[in-house]
Structure formats: structure tokens, C-alpha cells
Design an enzyme around this catalytic site. Structure first.
Site, mmCIF file in Angstrom:
data_model
loop_
_atom_site.group_PDB
_atom_site.id
_atom_site.type_symbol
_atom_site.label_atom_id
_atom_site.label_comp_id
_atom_site.label_asym_id
_atom_site.label_seq_id
_atom_site.Cartn_x
_atom_site.Cartn_y
_atom_site.Cartn_z
ATOM 1 N N LYS A 102 -6.102 9.849 1.847
ATOM 2 C CA LYS A 102 -6.773 8.973 2.817
ATOM 3 C C LYS A 102 -7.938 9.676 3.521
ATOM 4 O O LYS A 102 -7.827 10.833 3.917
ATOM 5 C CB LYS A 102 -5.732 8.533 3.850
ATOM 6 N N ARG A 124 -6.654 -1.165 -7.825
ATOM 7 C CA ARG A 124 -7.288 -0.141 -6.970
ATOM 8 C C ARG A 124 -7.540 1.105 -7.803
ATOM 9 O O ARG A 124 -6.662 1.550 -8.541
ATOM 10 C CB ARG A 124 -6.410 0.197 -5.756
ATOM 11 N N ARG A 139 0.828 -1.195 0.000
ATOM 12 C CA ARG A 139 0.000 0.000 0.000
ATOM 13 C C ARG A 139 0.869 1.254 0.000
ATOM 14 O O ARG A 139 2.084 1.180 0.211
ATOM 15 C CB ARG A 139 -0.914 0.023 1.230
ATOM 16 N N ALA A 187 0.880 5.305 -2.038
ATOM 17 C CA ALA A 187 0.910 5.691 -3.456
ATOM 18 C C ALA A 187 2.249 5.379 -4.140
ATOM 19 O O ALA A 187 2.267 4.696 -5.169
ATOM 20 C CB ALA A 187 0.529 7.165 -3.594
ATOM 21 N N GLN A 239 -3.558 2.811 9.802
ATOM 22 C CA GLN A 239 -2.185 2.917 9.321
ATOM 23 C C GLN A 239 -1.365 3.889 10.161
ATOM 24 O O GLN A 239 -0.159 3.723 10.300
ATOM 25 C CB GLN A 239 -2.143 3.373 7.857
ATOM 26 N N ASP A 250 -2.996 10.714 -2.968
ATOM 27 C CA ASP A 250 -3.161 9.573 -3.861
ATOM 28 C C ASP A 250 -3.429 10.012 -5.297
ATOM 29 O O ASP A 250 -3.114 9.292 -6.236
ATOM 30 C CB ASP A 250 -4.272 8.651 -3.359
#
Lengths: 334, 334
Positions: free
Chosen positions: B246, B89, B48, B50, B194, B235
């Protein structure tokens, strides 16, 4: 469940209480027959929510009087036991107020105390109901739409916290009963997850459509147009209209202002504190770091991680469309 | 750990990846040998962040080409498999960019693809370092204070997300290395935590003082003056400067603007997508409800509770002080 008096009630000379620490996994009723058991239930948050604590204080005096009768306590012993109830949680003003409301009736005997306590419980529920109707009417008028309203809320302000009806959740319930409610968006309300655990449970019991979201998602959900209004409760309202409420409230107020939707605070008159001039004068409780570094007892951060855990935040009056109480609509701000 | 290439690497024709879902409890390395395994790892967020996704896209093409060779796939089959990686994704632009960067080399054979992918991985790490230095200098200049800066961040944008240095956390690390950092405020970043799991772990590894908070507390912590600047990753950045990041980012941007402190977005040039005119055109990934209704597998809401789970939110350009990349500072907004 919402109309079930057993969130906190009185049966055969004892208090019955729904154990809020066990929800939603278990619906467990506790019978509380002694002052010791009541103090323990209050301190462990089995019994929680400002209005519920007020009722618990009043019923606690009735309980102590019955216990005194059974055990032949003298008046000093009884007073000391009542004082333990009053001090079970030092910051909750409602608890002491509930005790004080019925204490003067002790000389008139156990039946008079019990009747006064039950009357107070009834009055608390009635005040919430009036508040709910007024708030629902305000939102329908303010939102100016014919379609059912989609309402966003935070934490738990329903029958579990408020005895029988609810403040912010009472407004939502009034909208539902008059068929003006679309769905409810519920913030999970970290750290203790009252939204996820308690509000979702209450809404499911009432057959109200709802969607749970993480707290960080609230402002974006509002910006996306997925909600028509935000309604929250309050823990203290300063004289200038600044509102202390569960941490996470301020973010919703910022987002509601940016999106141009109403932000309504629903709270009883007793929440307004004329002795506190503004939000800056409201002491914000800091709770243990472990509530942040662990979730329901499970660690989510490396050991030894430090945390800040403000239990409440302050929303300035200018971000609040109105405060609704059982008596009136107050517009300090926006 | 921060300089460990095994956050995402290439060994014996396979991808090796640190399983980010297992941190901080376990440091576990996975070997990914097929497109199926890679798509699964990306979707489960084993891999995970970017920039890491950009690298994963490039290495994924190298992996697919090796697999095609072993199994005798024709070109259509290979293209279809590569397309599965690209679409694993929807929101992060870097994944597709990584794929596209090496795809033209397929006709030159597996070794050429592999070399290009490894070069891209190296370049991503280098770019992050340049970005970190530029962002740190920008904050020192913008905050105009001699005392060490207290910086607020969201999610994980460090070496785990970014291969070796970090974007927003890279800026913070540069401040730390030049002794201009006070402490870091870390949002826990529900639903997948996270911030709590990964950022706290990285900061502890680097000896950087930090405080974890619940996402709902971020705006109030900013309003209280407990932080000097907010730095986040991205992102996707639209052509008008709107930023997808996020979920939870938008709330911090609203609060930073209200408090008058800088809100900096740190992202590589590859995150800027000129083909996306504005935030309204960015597809926002909806992830499973179970990420909200359960935490690390433990239910926190009544069964059958429905949830909304936007993985990202959109912060409008006017709330962003600047975007810092490896090449420049861009001011679209505030």
C-alpha cells in the site's frame, strides 16, 4: 489573486481579509473593523500563516488606534486592546513582532501608525519576493537540466500564508514566471489539508500545472523520478540547521536524500532562531486528536479512537541541501 | 468479528462478503452472484486485501462455473469471464494465483471447483496463523527488550484483509495474545483510510491499545522513538525481495532504516512472485483522482484539480529487515 492585497489589506480604516477557512469552496472577503473582530479572525484561523500574522499584528495596532479615536479611549484602554491582539495566538512569534514594530509610533498619531503598518506589510512581501528569486536561481543551478523543473512541495507557503508572494511557493512562482517550471506536485497535508485546499487553489489561480497527491505517496513519487526537487517552508530553524516544519516534511527529506535530488528550505531570516541549538530543543505542538479522527468534521475512525497529532516534525540538517532566505543561501548539511 | 468467516465466504452457490467500504459506520454483508458483481466488488474495494483477493479469485472461478452452468456458456465464454476476474486489479499477485489454483479443476465439474476453492480459503486462514506466530517470535528476538513491543503498521492486514487472522496484524495479534504487545501505531492510510476505518476497528474489537496518526506523521513518530518495529503486509514480493505494498509503506521503511529499528514484511508464500525479477517490473495500479481530491465523497480540493493516485509503492529489499511467511523467515536485504 496572488497580487491581490486583499489576502490581508487595509481599506477605509479597516482590515480586509480573505477567509482562509472557507477556501476552496468559497472565496469570501471579511471586513474587520474592531479589535474584537480581529482577535476572533486570528483565533479561528481566518487569518493564518506566520508572515500574514506579522502583518495582521501591525495593521491591528492601526485599527485599534482608529477605534480609540472614534470611541475616545484613554491610553490604558488602548494598550489593553493592543495587548489582546498580541496574545491572540500565544505561539506565533510574528504576531507580537508585528505589533511591536508599529506600537512606538502611537504618539505620532493614527496616520503615522497606519503608514508604518502598511510599510511593514510591503516589506514582508518584498522580502518574500527576494527569497523567491534567490531560491529559483539556486534550484536552476543545482538541478543542472535544461528542461523545466518539476517541483514537489508540502503544506501552504504561498501568498495566503505569506502576503503577496510566498516562501516555498514563492520560489515555485519565480520559476514559473521565468518559464523554468514544469509542474508542481502538491502533498495534501493532513490533517488540515492546507496543500489540497489552499496550495492547489493558489496554483490554479496562477495558471500553474499541478498534481495533488496523498502525503504517503510523496516518497514514492520522488523515488519514481517524477520530481526534480523538493521545496518547503519552515516554522523554526535551529542554530545547527535542523528545521521544524509541517508534519510530513521529514519523510520528503528522507526520500529526496535517497533519490539524490535537492531538498530546499525557503524561509525568511526571522525564522532562524540562534537561541535554539538543535531540532531536539524545538517544542513540537500537539494538536487535538479530532483533527486526525475526523476530516473536515466527518468521522473517519471508530468513535473513541485515540490519536497522536504532532503538528510539526523535525528534519535534521544533514538531509537539507540548503536554506534560502531573503539575504542568503545557507548550507549546513548535505 | 475477526473469526467471522463472512469477511468472505460461500453460501448457496454465491459469494458473501463484508462490504469493507461501509466500515466502521456500517457492518453490511453483500451477496455476490455473478462475475460482473464480483469484478465490481473487487474494483470498488468492497473485497480487498491480498489474501482475501486470493480467496476471491478461487471462489470467483467457482462462481463463474455455476453461472456457466445456468446460462449454458461455452468454454471460451467461461474462460473469458474467469480472465476478467484475474485482471480485476493489476498489482496484487494473489488474485491471479487464487484463480489459477482452482482453474485446472474445471473439467472435473462445479462441485470439484467449489471444494478446491473452499479448501484454498481454509488454507489461507491457516497459513496466516502460522505466519503470525513466526513473525511475533522474530520480532521478540530481534527487538531484544523485555518490555512489551510498540509496533507500527500501515493499511489493513487483519482478518478483514486476510480471512480470519491477518498477516501484519496477525503478527501483532500473536504478540498481544502472548502479552508481548505494548501498543500499536496505526497510519490512517490515505486515500481510502483503511488504517483509520478498518485497522482501528479490528484492534478495538480485540481490545488492543492503539493510536491513529496521519500518514505524514509516521516517519517522525519513528524518529521520535515512539515505536520499536514496523510490520506491514505485501501485495507482491519480487524475486530479489523488493516489496509492493500500500502507498505509504516506502516512507516507513526509509524512517525505520534511519532509526535502526526492524522493518518486517508479513505475507504468505503466495505473495512471492519468482516471475517478477525486481520492484521495477511490478505494475503499480493508478486509481481514480477522485479518491485523492475527495475524502469519503466530500471534495477537499478545488474542482478540476488533477491528482496522481498510485495505489502501491515499492520498497527496495535493502530497506527490509526480513520477510516472514507461513513457512520461513527470508532475509534478502538489510
Amino acid at each position: 489573486m496572488p497580487d491581490d492585497p486583499e489576502v490581508l489589506g487595509w481599506r477605509d480604516g479597516r482590515i480586509v481579509a480573505l477567509d482562509q477557512t472557507a477556501l476552496p469552496q468559497q472565496v469570501r472577503q471579511l471586513t474587520i473593523g474592531t479589535v474584537d473582530e480581529l482577535v476572533d479572525a486570528i483565533q479561528r484561523l481566518v487569518v493564518r500563516g506566520a508572515p500574514v500574522l506579522g502583518a495582521a499584528g501591525a495593521l491591528g495596532v492601526a485599527l485599534a488606534v482608529r477605534q480609540a479615536e472614534r470611541h475616545g479611549w484613554d491610553r490604558d484602554t488602548l494598550d489593553a486592546q493592543i495587548d489582546r491582539i498580541r496574545r491572540a495566538r500565544p505561539t506565533a512569534v510574528n504576531l507580537g513582532a508585528g505589533v511591536s514594530a508599529v506600537e512606538p509610533l502611537i504618539d505620532q498619531g493614527p496616520d503615522a501608525v497606519q503608514a508604518a503598518a502598511l510599510r511593514l506589510v510591503h516589506d514582508i512581501a518584498e522580502a518574500n519576493h527576494a527569497l523567491g528569486r534567490r531560491g529559483a536561481a539556486f534550484l536552476r543551478e543545482t538541478c543542472r537540466t535544461d528542461r523545466p523543473l518539476r517541483v514537489h512541495t508540502h503544506c501552504n507557503t504561498g501568498s495566503l500564508a505569506c502576503l503577496g508572494w510566498g516562501t516555498a511557493l514563492g520560489v515555485i512562482r519565480c520559476l514559473h514566471e521565468s518559464a523554468h517550471l514544469g509542474h508542481v506536485v502538491v502533498d495534501e497535508t493532513r490533517p488540515l489539508l492546507q496543500g489540497a485546499r489552499l496550495t492547489c487553489w493558489e496554483l490554479a489561480q496562477q495558471g500553474i500545472e499541478h498534481y495533488l497527491i496523498c502525503d504517503g505517496a510523496g516518497p514514492f513519487v520522488i523515488a519514481q523520478g517524477l520530481t526534480d526537487a523538493v521545496v518547503v517552508g519552515a516554522d523554526r530553524i535551529a542554530a545547527n540547521g535542523d528545521v521544524a516544519n509541517k508534519i510530513g516534511t521529514y519523510a520528503l527529506a528522507l526520500a529526496a536524500a535517497a533519490a539524490g535530488i535537492p531538498f530546499l528550505v525557503a524561509a525568511p531570516e526571522s525564522t532562524i532562531d540562534p537561541a535554539t541549538p538543535s531540532g531536539a530543543a524545538i517544542p513540537v505542538e500537539q494538536r487535538p486528536a479530532e483533527e486526525v479522527t475526523a476530516i473536515l468534521g466527518m468521522p473517519v475512525a471508530p468513535s473513541r479512537t485515540r490519536a497522536l497529532n504532532h503538528a510539526f516534525d523535525i528534519t535534521p540538517a544533514e538531509l537539507i541541501t540548503a536554506v534560502v532566505t531573503e539575504d542568503r543561501i545557507i548550507r549546513w548539511g548535505r
